[in-house]
Write an enzyme that holds these catalytic residues in place. Sequence first.
Site, PDB file in Angstrom:
ATOM      1  N   TYR A 158       6.397   7.720 -24.621  1.00  0.00           N
ATOM      2  CA  TYR A 158       6.454   8.740 -25.685  1.00  0.00           C
ATOM      3  C   TYR A 158       7.666   8.486 -26.579  1.00  0.00           C
ATOM      4  CZ  TYR A 158       5.004  13.231 -27.679  1.00  0.00           C
ATOM      5  OH  TYR A 158       4.543  14.221 -28.514  1.00  0.00           O
ATOM      6  N   LYS A 165      10.111  15.732 -30.797  1.00  0.00           N
ATOM      7  CA  LYS A 165       9.637  17.026 -30.272  1.00  0.00           C
ATOM      8  C   LYS A 165      10.803  17.878 -29.767  1.00  0.00           C
ATOM      9  CE  LYS A 165       5.179  16.546 -30.980  1.00  0.00           C
ATOM     10  NZ  LYS A 165       4.614  17.126 -32.208  1.00  0.00           N
TER      11      LYS A 165
HETATM   12  P1  NAD Z   1      -4.358  14.160 -34.976  1.00  0.00           P
HETATM   13  O1  NAD Z   1      -4.200  12.709 -35.258  1.00  0.00           O
HETATM   14  O2  NAD Z   1      -5.708  14.713 -35.008  1.00  0.00           O
HETATM   15  O3  NAD Z   1      -3.435  15.019 -35.942  1.00  0.00           O
HETATM   16  C1  NAD Z   1      -2.222  14.537 -36.478  1.00  0.00           C
HETATM   17  C2  NAD Z   1      -2.227  14.935 -37.938  1.00  0.00           C
HETATM   18  O4  NAD Z   1      -0.974  14.605 -38.555  1.00  0.00           O
HETATM   19  C3  NAD Z   1      -3.316  14.223 -38.736  1.00  0.00           C
HETATM   20  O5  NAD Z   1      -4.169  15.172 -39.323  1.00  0.00           O
HETATM   21  C4  NAD Z   1      -2.546  13.474 -39.793  1.00  0.00           C
HETATM   22  O6  NAD Z   1      -3.216  13.430 -41.028  1.00  0.00           O
HETATM   23  C5  NAD Z   1      -1.278  14.322 -39.896  1.00  0.00           C
HETATM   24  N1  NAD Z   1      -0.189  13.616 -40.547  1.00  0.00           N
HETATM   25  C6  NAD Z   1       0.378  12.436 -40.183  1.00  0.00           C
HETATM   26  N2  NAD Z   1       1.310  12.097 -41.111  1.00  0.00           N
HETATM   27  C7  NAD Z   1       1.338  13.086 -42.041  1.00  0.00           C
HETATM   28  C8  NAD Z   1       2.074  13.308 -43.232  1.00  0.00           C
HETATM   29  N3  NAD Z   1       2.980  12.414 -43.680  1.00  0.00           N
HETATM   30  N4  NAD Z   1       1.839  14.434 -43.944  1.00  0.00           N
HETATM   31  C9  NAD Z   1       0.921  15.321 -43.532  1.00  0.00           C
HETATM   32  N5  NAD Z   1       0.173  15.173 -42.417  1.00  0.00           N
HETATM   33  C10 NAD Z   1       0.387  14.056 -41.692  1.00  0.00           C
HETATM   34  O7  NAD Z   1      -3.660  14.372 -33.549  1.00  0.00           O
HETATM   35  P2  NAD Z   1      -3.319  15.697 -32.703  1.00  0.00           P
HETATM   36  O8  NAD Z   1      -3.134  15.212 -31.319  1.00  0.00           O
HETATM   37  O9  NAD Z   1      -4.298  16.771 -32.976  1.00  0.00           O
HETATM   38  O10 NAD Z   1      -1.878  16.084 -33.259  1.00  0.00           O
HETATM   39  C11 NAD Z   1      -1.560  17.369 -33.788  1.00  0.00           C
HETATM   40  C12 NAD Z   1      -0.228  17.842 -33.243  1.00  0.00           C
HETATM   41  O11 NAD Z   1      -0.371  18.122 -31.845  1.00  0.00           O
HETATM   42  C13 NAD Z   1       0.900  16.824 -33.351  1.00  0.00           C
HETATM   43  O12 NAD Z   1       2.119  17.503 -33.660  1.00  0.00           O
HETATM   44  C14 NAD Z   1       0.971  16.260 -31.948  1.00  0.00           C
HETATM   45  O13 NAD Z   1       2.239  15.705 -31.638  1.00  0.00           O
HETATM   46  C15 NAD Z   1       0.716  17.524 -31.171  1.00  0.00           C
HETATM   47  N6  NAD Z   1       0.358  17.348 -29.745  1.00  0.00           N
HETATM   48  C16 NAD Z   1      -0.689  16.545 -29.405  1.00  0.00           C
HETATM   49  C17 NAD Z   1      -1.002  16.377 -28.071  1.00  0.00           C
HETATM   50  C18 NAD Z   1      -2.152  15.485 -27.659  1.00  0.00           C
HETATM   51  O14 NAD Z   1      -2.204  15.094 -26.481  1.00  0.00           O
HETATM   52  N7  NAD Z   1      -3.084  15.178 -28.535  1.00  0.00           N
HETATM   53  C19 NAD Z   1      -0.266  17.043 -27.079  1.00  0.00           C
HETATM   54  C20 NAD Z   1       0.793  17.851 -27.461  1.00  0.00           C
HETATM   55  C21 NAD Z   1       1.099  18.001 -28.809  1.00  0.00           C
END
Ligand code: NAD
Length: 258
Positions: A158, A165
């Site tokens: 990570y 984070k």
């Molecule tokens: P995802 O790829 O579907 O979403 C990530 C989003 O970030 C995308 O829609 C992308 O367009 C956007 N993004 C990236 N760069 C950007 C920029 N410069 N400006 C605007 N938007 C931008 O993946 P996800 O897993 O749904 O991620 C969403 C959130 O959840 C993130 O903060 C991620 O760290 C967090 N998260 C994810 C998990 C997991 O296991 N998937 C677990 C905990 C937290």
Amino acid sequence: MLDLTGKNALVTGIANNRSIAWGIAQQLHQASANLGVTFLPDDKGRYEKKVAELTASLSPSLFLPCDVQNDAQVQAAFQAIGEKWGRLDILIHCLAFAGKEELSGDFSDTSRAGFMRAIEISTYSLSQMTAAAKPLMTDGGSIVTLTYLGGVRVIPNYNVMGIAKAGLEMSVRYLAAEVGPQNIRVNAISSGPIRTLASSAVGGILDMIHHVEQVAPLRRTVTQTEVGNAAAFLCSDLASGITGQVLYVDAGYEIMGM
Ligand code: NAD
């Protein structure tokens, strides 16, 4: 039953039907919130088309480009919200980015540029958007961001995203203290691992999901819908006394010592 009737909600971070933001948007819609959706613009307009098609069923009343690395675009998005809605009640900050090369191998090999980019997009953007949303949250509001256990403990691969984070979770506390007097609440949801576009860049993510399925008290990981339900709760009046918190929606994995 959660009721967000009359609430104007902006959801950022929908890329496709696996996105956590998509799960959140669906649950806010089910609770009758009026939705606005942003997308990350790209040269070929792929995200715009994909996100527009996906979200059409939720009839968003605003559909806006918003790359958080582009200050003018962020300002334009919030200006459009002010002009169309007059007031913003809910902001879902559900976005992050780190280069794939930074999400495996040794953390100390993170490049300066990669480090700065991860922090800018994944951490700074919460403060940036809160500053833009604050003047529009004239009747109080709720801001929810997404974090992961890797910001608190060392999770293999990570790496820099863990630093991002950690900063994000601390930002939640500083921002909650700042905007609380305006009755704006700021909270984070720490989601268990879910297969998405962003998480697929993290080395060994499938092993991590498998591990959670073996160890978490509920013997599984969580779904986008479960995270969406928690977000809808945090945005509702049922959570009116909760701010500055990190809520774990992870099938209980965080309490385990392994
Ligand atoms: P995802 O790829 O579907 O979403 C990530 C989003 O970030 C995308 O829609 C992308 O367009 C956007 N993004 C990236 N760069 C950007 C920029 N410069 N400006 C605007 N938007 C931008 O993946 P996800 O897993 O749904 O991620 C969403 C959130 O959840 C993130 O903060 C991620 O760290 C967090 N998260 C994810 C998990 C997991 O296991 N998937 C677990 C905990 C937290």
